[in-house]
Design an enzyme around this catalytic site. Sequence first.
Site, PDB file in Angstrom:
ATOM      1  N   GLU A  13      -2.108   5.691   0.256  1.00 32.02           N
ATOM      2  CA  GLU A  13      -1.349   6.058  -0.945  1.00 32.02           C
ATOM      3  C   GLU A  13      -0.056   6.718  -0.993  1.00 32.02           C
ATOM      4  OE1 GLU A  13      -4.358   8.041  -3.697  1.00 32.02           O
ATOM      5  OE2 GLU A  13      -5.258   6.143  -3.968  1.00 32.02           O
ATOM      6  N   LYS A  34      -6.627  -0.883 -12.787  1.00 33.47           N
ATOM      7  CA  LYS A  34      -7.411  -0.058 -13.832  1.00 33.47           C
ATOM      8  C   LYS A  34      -6.720  -0.817 -15.243  1.00 33.47           C
ATOM      9  CE  LYS A  34      -7.313   4.369 -12.031  1.00 33.47           C
ATOM     10  NZ  LYS A  34      -6.806   5.778 -11.915  1.00 33.47           N
ATOM     11  N   HIS A  67     -15.449  -4.961  20.531  1.00 37.06           N
ATOM     12  CA  HIS A  67     -16.540  -6.245  20.535  1.00 37.06           C
ATOM     13  C   HIS A  67     -16.398  -6.994  19.263  1.00 37.06           C
ATOM     14  CE1 HIS A  67     -18.214  -5.226  24.506  1.00 37.06           C
ATOM     15  NE2 HIS A  67     -17.872  -3.975  24.290  1.00 37.06           N
TER      16      HIS A  67
END
Length: 439
Positions: free
Chosen positions: A292, A427, A313
């Site tokens: 951010e 949003k 792995h």
Amino acid sequence: MDMIQLETQHALSFLNDGARDDIRPAVEAAHRQVLEGTGPGSEFLGWRDLVTDPNDALLEDIQATATEIRERADVLVCIGIGGSYLGAKAVIDALTPYIKTPPPPADEREGDKLHTPEILFAGHHMSGAYVRELLDYLDGKSVYLNVISKSGTTLEPALSFRFLRQWLETNFDDADDRIIITTDPKSGALNELRKAHPYKKYEIPRDVGGRFSVLTPVGLLPIAAAGIDIRSLFYGAVSACKELKSAEQNPALDYAALRYLLHEENFAIETLAVFEPRLRSIGGWWQQLFGESEGKEGNGLFPATVQYSTDLHSLGQYVQDGQRFLIETFLQVADDGGDLAVPHSEDNLDGLNYLSGKTMQEINRKAFEGTRNAHVDGGVPVMTLTMASVAPEPLGALLYFFEHAVAVSGYLLDVNPFDQPGVEAYKSEMFSLLRKPGS
Ligand code: PA5
């Protein structure tokens, strides 16, 4: 810096001779912008004031609330998203046992002996299945809620809080005493709710952004409720802040400088690799802090956490041999407490006697060294951060180390490290789909 060491030789070999010296004046200028508050977003430097001017009375108040929770609650549900939960989760996962013992039932507890309630998180996604299971799980338990939202308007925690608050009010006569809100000093829906309910409240200082708020009540209350020594954690950060003031021998500046130089060489992704699973959530917090703060205007390394040996792995193949745009920072611990020695076997049918007597810590260390060498050979620049131990004080130092480094790093990239305009895009799309009034 004693609590945190940075080793850079396996990254420097990927850069031109002199690159680090050439960037030094810019790094020192960015460091001064942080210390003097002269860079973009300087109105959000409150995370430094927290540790340059510690508030011991607040630490004690948080400790007292945590003690009440530890006396009365079986479960503390912490409701928050992003910076309002990742720091607490990171520290709690790092400093509590892998295998947790559930608190004894209330009628079997000895006097006022403190126990450690289960700490659960909610409000960081919108899975209805999770909320349903959580409410079922809480049935019959003594529950406290800590709802944490700086804005008080974030949908994910607000929705979870509505469900949990109504559940609490149905099940407890003293529901209002079991809710603690952590929010802005004045604004937002949580302050509105408090006009009708006398919840205990902690304030998030306006000049501390969510991802820098772990050392405010946002992180400290859940951490204290988990039985962790918040004073040592906090004062670890205080020491780190003092040590990282000077530009000389400053590992936060070295880390920021090398990341920047490698970014300029078109490396695009930084993995934070841990060999101790309890540190994985530190990676979750670090991802938000760096993602951010740096990821704007087409800039920044994409931060991703890997947990080894597990991910050797799975993702290990890619790290070794995929597209060459990765750098790797290992987060190591000098003493991880893994002194368990491999037992000898008479028949040696599993062929492991060559390891008899070696500790798991020694073997894990060789796995790290082998991985580092292989990845460097495969074209991955590597840095290694080593914490003295997984304990509150060095962990507090590590938190501040990363906060300081990302601020410097943001200024090197010429972005404001303290805003997050990109988070609004999803949003506004979501609210328009949900037909939120005014959207
Ligand atoms: O770093 C940030 O500011 C964000 O990640 C916030 O922490 C996150 O969006 C949650 O916001 P709030 O605490 O306002 O609910």
